[in-house]
Write a protein that holds these residues in place. Structure first.
Motif, PDB file in Angstrom:
ATOM      1  N   ALA A 155       0.844  -1.200   0.000  1.00 25.96           N
ATOM      2  CA  ALA A 155       0.000   0.000   0.000  1.00 25.96           C
ATOM      3  C   ALA A 155       0.881   1.254   0.000  1.00 25.96           C
ATOM      4  O   ALA A 155       0.637   2.200  -0.751  1.00 25.96           O
ATOM      5  N   LYS A 156       1.923   1.221   0.830  1.00 29.92           N
ATOM      6  CA  LYS A 156       2.832   2.376   0.880  1.00 29.92           C
ATOM      7  C   LYS A 156       3.481   2.606  -0.479  1.00 29.92           C
ATOM      8  O   LYS A 156       3.547   3.722  -0.968  1.00 29.92           O
ATOM      9  N   GLU A 157       3.960   1.517  -1.083  1.00 26.00           N
ATOM     10  CA  GLU A 157       4.633   1.654  -2.387  1.00 26.00           C
ATOM     11  C   GLU A 157       3.704   2.253  -3.438  1.00 26.00           C
ATOM     12  O   GLU A 157       4.084   3.139  -4.185  1.00 26.00           O
ATOM     13  N   VAL A 158       2.477   1.741  -3.461  1.00 24.52           N
ATOM     14  CA  VAL A 158       1.546   2.193  -4.498  1.00 24.52           C
ATOM     15  C   VAL A 158       1.107   3.630  -4.232  1.00 24.52           C
ATOM     16  O   VAL A 158       1.118   4.481  -5.127  1.00 24.52           O
ATOM     17  N   CYS A 159       0.702   3.916  -2.996  1.00 19.41           N
ATOM     18  CA  CYS A 159       0.134   5.232  -2.679  1.00 19.41           C
ATOM     19  C   CYS A 159       1.184   6.335  -2.772  1.00 19.41           C
ATOM     20  O   CYS A 159       0.858   7.486  -3.041  1.00 19.41           O
ATOM     21  N   ASN A 160       2.435   5.988  -2.561  1.00 16.28           N
ATOM     22  CA  ASN A 160       3.461   7.022  -2.633  1.00 16.28           C
ATOM     23  C   ASN A 160       3.975   7.239  -4.062  1.00 16.28           C
ATOM     24  O   ASN A 160       4.839   8.073  -4.285  1.00 16.28           O
ATOM     25  N   LYS A 161       3.422   6.465  -5.009  1.00 14.47           N
ATOM     26  CA  LYS A 161       3.766   6.688  -6.431  1.00 14.47           C
ATOM     27  C   LYS A 161       2.492   6.647  -7.263  1.00 14.47           C
ATOM     28  O   LYS A 161       2.394   5.915  -8.263  1.00 14.47           O
ATOM     29  N   LEU A 162       1.505   7.426  -6.833  1.00 18.90           N
ATOM     30  CA  LEU A 162       0.182   7.353  -7.467  1.00 18.90           C
ATOM     31  C   LEU A 162       0.207   7.570  -8.978  1.00 18.90           C
ATOM     32  O   LEU A 162      -0.553   6.931  -9.709  1.00 18.90           O
ATOM     33  N   SER A 163       1.074   8.479  -9.418  1.00 14.80           N
ATOM     34  CA  SER A 163       1.048   8.817 -10.853  1.00 14.80           C
ATOM     35  C   SER A 163       1.409   7.601 -11.706  1.00 14.80           C
ATOM     36  O   SER A 163       0.928   7.448 -12.819  1.00 14.80           O
ATOM     37  N   MET A 164       2.235   6.687 -11.141  1.00 16.96           N
ATOM     38  CA  MET A 164       2.620   5.496 -11.898  1.00 16.96           C
ATOM     39  C   MET A 164       1.433   4.580 -12.182  1.00 16.96           C
ATOM     40  O   MET A 164       1.433   3.811 -13.128  1.00 16.96           O
ATOM     41  N   TYR A 165       0.438   4.658 -11.293  1.00 18.49           N
ATOM     42  CA  TYR A 165      -0.709   3.744 -11.403  1.00 18.49           C
ATOM     43  C   TYR A 165      -1.945   4.425 -11.986  1.00 18.49           C
ATOM     44  O   TYR A 165      -2.986   3.807 -12.136  1.00 18.49           O
ATOM     45  N   LEU A 166      -1.811   5.733 -12.286  1.00 21.69           N
ATOM     46  CA  LEU A 166      -2.969   6.509 -12.734  1.00 21.69           C
ATOM     47  C   LEU A 166      -3.678   5.877 -13.934  1.00 21.69           C
ATOM     48  O   LEU A 166      -4.895   5.752 -13.961  1.00 21.69           O
ATOM     49  N   ALA A 167      -2.911   5.449 -14.915  1.00 21.07           N
ATOM     50  CA  ALA A 167      -3.516   4.950 -16.141  1.00 21.07           C
ATOM     51  C   ALA A 167      -4.054   3.530 -15.984  1.00 21.07           C
ATOM     52  O   ALA A 167      -5.109   3.191 -16.518  1.00 21.07           O
TER      53      ALA A 167
END
Ligand SMILES: Nc1nc2c(ncn2[C@@H]2O[C@H](COP(=O)(O)OP(=O)(O)O)[C@@H](O)[C@H]2O)c(=O)[nH]1
Ligand SMILES: [Ca+2]
Length: 366
Positions: free
Chosen positions: A298-310
């Motif tokens: 969760a930390k990894e994903v939420c702290n790099k939100l733009s990577m997962y935007l699409a």
């Protein structure tokens, strides 16, 4: 045909099931086959599923054995047809074909068919939900199967939890065992997050720090459209997101009592799906995860939100919600291990099996 010895399994459910109980008003010769069937529809928020169970009753004083399950699912769920309820009837007719293949012709008229709807229908205005259930009932009545009273209804969340517990403990053999040791179960529905959030958003605008600042989407449900977005000038990231989830989790969790005395936990449905989406487990094999695995990811994903935007705009919210639910909702430790699995002994881990037991044991046996 006397009533059968019953065994209390410790959660107030009486589960002894006799084949006579499954034969509504149909007398059977003494040497009749002791194979019987039951059909359960799970009308979930994201899909409709049919479970056709084949049981064998070897010893009338014991629980029956589950010989096999035939399972099929379709998407979307019935709630997607809130404005065209006849389509819900079609969905059910389509799945009933599976049951006709799985159950021998001679058994059709004594094989019960039931449908239990969960969050998707609970969220709809009652009239729309009822119109869908009425269409299902028509489809059932047209079918060759036995339609018991109250065959089609909306189930509450507590029943979902208890019946999922029954399913997994039956499949893992705990209900037959002499020891009273049982395993805990965690089921999380696809609409749970929505149920939790939507009533809070009267303006229908839902802004969250769990979503990328650039994220913007309309989400329609039950004839209403909600505007969902990131907070354009707000802060994002795991800490903010967790705080947001905490407010929700603290308000809704009632810790199921069976969680306290189990040390093995089976987790499925959304816990499983999100673990797959997050890359924590393999979709085909499932696996074991620790509570902290969800939180690290969760930390990894939420702290790099733009990577997962699409590709996975909701992953941060979903996995943080699960982390928060496990830690602050259920009070699990970081090291608690969850067994993530879609099936146990080749049978879906779903409340559906528990629901057919519940149905059978409610029949008056004389
Ligand atoms: N394999 C499998 N997955 C399920 C089953 N029931 C639910 N799920 C999964 O669990 C998630 C939860 O959703 P659903 O049951 O639709 O929502 P609910 O109405 O809120 O319980 C879905 O994304 C499904 O993938 C099932 O019987 N088998
Ligand atoms: Ca479900």
């Amino acid at each position: 045909m006397g009533s059968l010895d019953r065994e209390n399994v410790g959660i107030g459910l009486d589960l002894s099931v006799g084949v006579e109980g499954v034969l509504p008003s149909l007398a059977r010769p003494a040497n009749a086959s002791r194979i019987f069937h039951g059909i359960v529809f799970d009308a979930g928020s994201t899909g409709t599923r049919i479970h056709v169970y084949t049981f064998i009753q070897k010893d009338p004083a014991e629980l029956p054995l589950l010989e096999k399950e035939t399972f099929q699912s379709v998407k979307p769920g019935l709630s997607a047809y809130a404005d065209t309820p006849e389509t819900a009837g079609e969905t059910v007719r389509q799945l009933l074909r599976v049951a006709k293949k799985a159950v021998p012709h001679v058994e059709w008229e004594r094989t019960p068919v039931v449908l239990r709807a969960t969050a998707g229908l609970r969220l709809l205005p009652p009239k729309k939900a009822q119109a869908l259930l009425d269409e299902v009932e028509v489809a059932f009545e047209e079918s060759p199967f036995f339609v018991p009273d109250n065959s089609v209804h909306i189930m509450n969340g507590t029943d979902e939890g208890i019946l999922a517990w029954v399913t997994v403990n039956f499949l893992t053999g705990q209900l037959q065992a002499k020891t009273k040791k049982t395993v805990g179960t965690l089921d999380l529905g696809g609409a749970s997050t929505q149920i939790t959030f939507l009533p809070k958003f009267k303006r229908k605008v839902f802004e969250s720090s769990c979503l990328s600042r650039k994220f913007r989407e309309d989400w329609s449900f039950g004839g209403l459209t909600y505007k969902i977005s990131g907070i354009p000038d707000g802060s994002t990231g795991f800490t903010e997101c967790y705080k947001e989830m905490l407010k929700v989790v603290k308000g809704v969790i009632h810790q199921p009592p069976e969680l306290q005395d189990s040390n093995t936990f089976y987790a499925f449905s959304y816990y499983f799906d999100i673990a797959v989406e997050a890359g924590l487990i393999d979709e085909r094999r499932g696996g074991m995860v620790k509570v902290q695995d969800y939180s690290i990811r969760a930390k990894e994903v939420c702290n790099k939100l733009s990577m997962y935007l699409a590709t996975k705009p909701f992953l941060c919210m979903d996995i943080t919600y699960i982390t928060c639910l496990l830690k602050d909702g259920f009070g699990f430790k970081d090291e608690t291990i969850l067994k993530l699995t879609q099936k146990v002994n080749n049978v879906e881990t779903s409340w559906a099996l528990g629901a057919i037991f519940d149905y059978f044991q409610n029949i008056k046996i004389h």
